[in-house]
Structures are given as structure tokens and as C-alpha cells.
Design a protein around this motif. Structure first.
Motif, mmCIF file in Angstrom:
data_model
loop_
_atom_site.group_PDB
_atom_site.id
_atom_site.type_symbol
_atom_site.label_atom_id
_atom_site.label_comp_id
_atom_site.label_asym_id
_atom_site.label_seq_id
_atom_site.Cartn_x
_atom_site.Cartn_y
_atom_site.Cartn_z
ATOM 1 N N GLN A 146 32.002 15.277 113.594
ATOM 2 C CA GLN A 146 32.440 14.115 114.371
ATOM 3 C C GLN A 146 31.933 12.811 113.746
ATOM 4 O O GLN A 146 32.675 11.832 113.639
ATOM 5 C CB GLN A 146 31.925 14.227 115.812
ATOM 6 N N ILE A 147 30.665 12.802 113.343
ATOM 7 C CA ILE A 147 30.081 11.588 112.758
ATOM 8 C C ILE A 147 30.761 11.265 111.430
ATOM 9 O O ILE A 147 31.081 10.099 111.150
ATOM 10 C CB ILE A 147 28.565 11.750 112.570
ATOM 11 N N GLY A 148 30.989 12.288 110.592
ATOM 12 C CA GLY A 148 31.663 12.050 109.317
ATOM 13 C C GLY A 148 33.046 11.453 109.508
ATOM 14 O O GLY A 148 33.440 10.519 108.795
ATOM 15 N N SER A 149 33.783 11.965 110.478
ATOM 16 C CA SER A 149 35.116 11.419 110.763
ATOM 17 C C SER A 149 35.025 9.981 111.248
ATOM 18 O O SER A 149 35.864 9.137 110.891
ATOM 19 C CB SER A 149 35.810 12.288 111.811
ATOM 20 N N ALA A 150 34.003 9.681 112.058
ATOM 21 C CA ALA A 150 33.833 8.318 112.565
ATOM 22 C C ALA A 150 33.474 7.353 111.437
ATOM 23 O O ALA A 150 33.955 6.211 111.403
ATOM 24 C CB ALA A 150 32.751 8.292 113.646
ATOM 25 N N ILE A 151 32.618 7.791 110.504
ATOM 26 C CA ILE A 151 32.268 6.946 109.351
ATOM 27 C C ILE A 151 33.524 6.601 108.559
ATOM 28 O O ILE A 151 33.752 5.449 108.189
ATOM 29 C CB ILE A 151 31.236 7.653 108.449
ATOM 30 N N LYS A 152 34.340 7.634 108.284
ATOM 31 C CA LYS A 152 35.570 7.413 107.524
ATOM 32 C C LYS A 152 36.497 6.443 108.250
ATOM 33 O O LYS A 152 37.065 5.528 107.633
ATOM 34 C CB LYS A 152 36.280 8.756 107.314
ATOM 35 N N ARG A 153 36.642 6.610 109.555
ATOM 36 C CA ARG A 153 37.522 5.724 110.328
ATOM 37 C C ARG A 153 37.032 4.282 110.259
ATOM 38 O O ARG A 153 37.840 3.351 110.054
ATOM 39 C CB ARG A 153 37.566 6.185 111.793
ATOM 40 N N ILE A 154 35.727 4.069 110.420
ATOM 41 C CA ILE A 154 35.178 2.708 110.405
ATOM 42 C C ILE A 154 35.344 2.082 109.028
ATOM 43 O O ILE A 154 35.696 0.902 108.900
ATOM 44 C CB ILE A 154 33.699 2.723 110.834
ATOM 45 N N LEU A 155 35.112 2.865 107.964
ATOM 46 C CA LEU A 155 35.280 2.340 106.609
ATOM 47 C C LEU A 155 36.720 1.911 106.361
ATOM 48 O O LEU A 155 36.977 0.834 105.807
ATOM 49 C CB LEU A 155 34.863 3.395 105.588
ATOM 50 N N LEU A 156 37.673 2.743 106.770
ATOM 51 C CA LEU A 156 39.084 2.394 106.590
ATOM 52 C C LEU A 156 39.461 1.158 107.394
ATOM 53 O O LEU A 156 40.187 0.281 106.921
ATOM 54 C CB LEU A 156 39.972 3.577 106.986
ATOM 55 N N ASP B 154 37.415 -1.256 108.326
ATOM 56 C CA ASP B 154 36.790 -2.420 107.690
ATOM 57 C C ASP B 154 37.598 -2.875 106.478
ATOM 58 O O ASP B 154 37.754 -4.079 106.239
ATOM 59 C CB ASP B 154 35.363 -2.092 107.264
ATOM 60 N N GLN B 155 38.111 -1.916 105.705
ATOM 61 C CA GLN B 155 38.924 -2.277 104.544
ATOM 62 C C GLN B 155 40.209 -2.966 104.972
ATOM 63 O O GLN B 155 40.641 -3.943 104.348
ATOM 64 C CB GLN B 155 39.226 -1.026 103.724
ATOM 65 N N GLU B 156 40.828 -2.464 106.041
ATOM 66 C CA GLU B 156 42.053 -3.092 106.543
ATOM 67 C C GLU B 156 41.767 -4.508 107.065
ATOM 68 O O GLU B 156 42.546 -5.439 106.832
ATOM 69 C CB GLU B 156 42.657 -2.236 107.654
ATOM 70 N N LYS B 157 40.638 -4.654 107.759
ATOM 71 C CA LYS B 157 40.272 -5.978 108.269
ATOM 72 C C LYS B 157 40.005 -6.949 107.123
ATOM 73 O O LYS B 157 40.394 -8.119 107.177
ATOM 74 C CB LYS B 157 39.029 -5.866 109.155
ATOM 75 N N GLU B 158 39.331 -6.450 106.084
ATOM 76 C CA GLU B 158 39.038 -7.308 104.943
ATOM 77 C C GLU B 158 40.322 -7.742 104.252
ATOM 78 O O GLU B 158 40.483 -8.903 103.867
ATOM 79 C CB GLU B 158 38.126 -6.577 103.952
ATOM 80 N N ALA B 159 41.263 -6.805 104.104
ATOM 81 C CA ALA B 159 42.554 -7.157 103.493
ATOM 82 C C ALA B 159 43.297 -8.188 104.337
ATOM 83 O O ALA B 159 43.903 -9.127 103.803
ATOM 84 C CB ALA B 159 43.409 -5.899 103.326
#
Length: 369
Positions: A158-168, A170-175
Motif C-alpha cells: 500500500q505504501i509503495g503504491s502511495a509513493i508512486k501515486r504522489i510522485l506521478l 507531483d510530476q504532473e503538477k510541476e508540468a
């Protein structure tokens, strides 16, 4: 207080993770829920980079022995679980028979171990991407049951999936932020900047036509003020959109330093060819460092070193200005916090080495995938 069932605990953690949008608060909250709702009494999470360097990013109820000397035993050296993780030999929740960190801490501070001698560990990952380790322990326990290891694996998933979701996310927000800044920069350049320039030209022309001293002074002030406004607008546009970055990072840095009247010495090793998001963030970090030098360091000279290797980019930004106390780094400016946040976005590390009258040295270590 009765512990929740395993299913209820996993449901509570899943609901918490679905609502979180910041990595570190997410890790801390999930770890707290796991410790509170299970037989484990302490836990900690390592983030591990590609070089095998680990960082403690979350912990709950660590024994006193492990917190001594600023958590020395948690932060320094290596251990079997970190090495096994790095070598991709640690693929599931496992009992750690002999933990060098716990052993060293317990030898030095035997009375403050809380009975913790062994721990269990599980990698945090999503698909093929690995992020770090989740470790948990309980007093007087040398072997953790299959049931507890299964719980640990479920939470880690669950934590690994949440990390991946937050990273993606953040990348979308940065773009999106970059796109919006570019749009705003275009609007400012096409409208406000052009109008200010027109005012400046009109004032200059009127100055040459009038013979009255009062009018001449007024038009002269208008012309100078307009020129200052044009210069400030250009600087603002550079902040919003790095005009010239399309010609490379070095050229953009040189142009911006000229805009600030700074002398910058750029030394390059390797071919600087970076992905767009890394180049954009590196430029912004260098830009912020130049702004801080201009405002705070009482020097006009900067040394910039760029070293692109096969799998990483090393950046050093140095000035010989006034510097400041290291424990006041976060107090110096909002800009330093922005720099640290940008480094996180591109999964790098930032080190700030400074002291009063000793200048400032900023070192960036950015992985390139």
C-alpha cells in the motif's frame, strides 16, 4: 485497548493513504497506524538511492539506544538489509536474524534497548521501482510470525503504491506549473513589457521636442522610470520562463548572471544533455542561488561547476561572500526552501556548506535515469 483486526487495520491505512498528497507525512502517518494497530512497538523507514545511500525518513517509538548521538546508529554505516535491498536479494518481508545497527546501539546503551534485539524488514516498491525499506520490531522477539510478515507485506504494498501515486502527481503538477509560468511570461512580454517600452520611447521623443525645463525634467523622469520598469519586467519574465534555455543550460545561466550584473565562472565536465524536467529544475536552483548571492552575499562572483556522468549530474555553486550560520540555513530565505523542494522533485540530494565570512557552497547530486 483492543487492537483492530488485520482487515480493519489495512482498511484504515488504505483510507489514510488515499487522502495523503505529501510523501513524508504519508509515511509517518502510515507507520504510526501500523505500530498502533499491530503487535509491533517500533518502526522506521529508510529511503535508499541508486548508490545504496540510505536516509531515515520516518520513525515511531525508537528505543533510546537507537536515538543516541542524533540517531547515529540509524544514519551511519551500512547493514545487511540495506545491502540485500541494493543487491535486489530482498524481495519480500523477512526476519533479520542479526542487525548490526541494533547490535551496536545495544552494546553502547544496553539499558535503553526496550528489549528490541531483532527486526523484520520489507522493501517498499511499486512494480519494478524500489524506494526503500520498512522495518518494524517488538520487545523480546527474535522471530516474527508468518501472519505478521504477511501484514507487513500488505502495508508495504500500500505504501509503495502511495509513493508512486504522489510522485506521478507531483510530476504532473510541476508540468502544469511550468506551462502556466510560460503562458504568463508570454502574456507579460506581449502586453505589459511592450507598453512600458512604448512609454519609454514616447517620453524620449517628447524630451527632444520640448524646450521647457519643467517638461524636460518630467519627461526625463518618465523615461528613466520606464527603463527601470522594463528592466525589472525582463527579470520577472526570466524568473517565469527561462528564455534561452532552449539553447542550453550554460547559455541560460550566463544570460541570467548578466541580467543580475554577476560574474559567473562556469566549468563543465562531460556533455550537458539533460531531460527537460531535470534541466528546468536545475536551472531554477542555480537561478535561486544567484539571486541569494546578489541579495545576501556582498559579492558579485560565482563559481559554477557542472559535471554530467553516465548516471548522475553533479552541480557545485560557490561564492566567497559573507555566508551564514548553518543552523540558520532555513531562515535565510524562502528561496532555499524552494531549492530543496526542487531537488526532491528530481530525486536528488542537496548539501549546503556555509559559515559566517566563509562563503557558501551548494552541492547537488542528481540521479539520471
Amino acid at each position: 485497548m483492543q487492537k483492530p483486526t488485520r482487515l480493519a487495520l489495512l482498511k484504515d491505512i488504505a483510507e489514510f493513504l488515499n487522502e495523503e498528497t505529501e510523501t513524508y507525512s504519508m509515511l509517518q502517518g502510515a507507520l504510526e497506524s501500523l505500530i498502533k494497530g499491530s503487535d509491533f512497538t517500533t518502526g522506521w523507514i529508510f529511503f535508499i538511492d541508486e548508490a545504496g545511500e540510505h536516509e531515515v525518513v520516518s520513525d515511531v517509538s525508537l528505543p533510546g539506544a537507537l536515538t543516541k548521538q542524533n540517531s547515529k546508529y540509524m544514519c551511519e554505516g551500512s547493514c545487511w538489509c540495506v545491502q540485500a535491498y541494493q543487491n535486489k536479494k530482498l524481495t519480500k518481508a523477512s526476519n533479520i536474524i542479526n542487525c548490526s545497527r541494533i547490535n551496536l546501539a545495544n552494546q553502547a546503551y544496553h539499558e535503553e534497548t526496550d528489549g528490541v534485539t531483532h527486526h523484520a524488514t520489507v522493501p517498499l516498491k511499486s512494480g519494478d521501482e524500489q524506494y526503500g525499506l520498512l522495518n518494524v520490531a517488538a520487545p523480546h522477539t527474535t522471530h516474527y510470525s508468518e501472519e505478521n510478515l504477511e501484514l507487513l507485506e500488505s502495508v508495504a504494498f500500500q505504501i509503495g503504491s502511495a509513493i508512486k501515486r504522489i510522485l506521478l502527481t507531483d510530476q504532473e503538477k510541476e508540468a502544469a506549473r511550468i506551462s502556466e509560468r510560460n503562458r504568463l511570461a508570454r502574456d507579460l512580454h506581449d502586453s505589459v513589457n511592450q507598453m512600458l517600452f512604448s512609454v519609454k520611447l514616447t517620453a524620449h521623443a517628447a524630451l527632444g521636442m520640448t524646450q521647457e525645463d519643467v517638461s524636460k525634467k518630467a519627461f526625463h523622469v518618465i523615461e528613466e522610470t520606464s527603463q527601470q520598469a522594463v528592466s525589472e519586467m525582463r527579470a520577472l519574465i526570466w524568473q517565469l520562463k527561462p528564455v534561452g534555455l532552449e539553447h542550453g543550460l550554460v547559455q541560460a545561466v550566463n544570460k541570467y548572471s548578466a541580467l543580475l550584473n554577476l560574474e559567473i565562472n562556469v566549468q563543465v565536465e562531460g556533455l550537458i544533455d539533460l531531460p527537460n524536467i531535470i534541466e528546468e529544475n536545475i536551472y531554477r536552483i542555480i537561478q535561486e542561488a544567484m539571486n541569494n548571492t546578489k541579495k545576501h552575499s556582498h559579492t558579485s562572483t560565482i563559481l559554477l561547476k557542472l559535471n554530467q556522468q553516465q548516471h548522475r549530474l553533479l552541480v557545485d555553486i560557490e561564492d566567497e561572500g559573507t555566508g551564514f550560520k548553518e543552523d540558520q540555513v532555513d531562515l535565510q530565505s524562502h528561496g532555499l526552501n524552494n531549492m530543496k523542494q526542487r531537488v526532491k522533485v528530481i530525486h536528488g540530494k542537496i548539501t549546503i556548506d556555509t559559515a559566517p565570512d566563509q562563503g557558501t557552497h551548494i552541492h547537488l547530486d542528481i540521479p539520471l535515469k
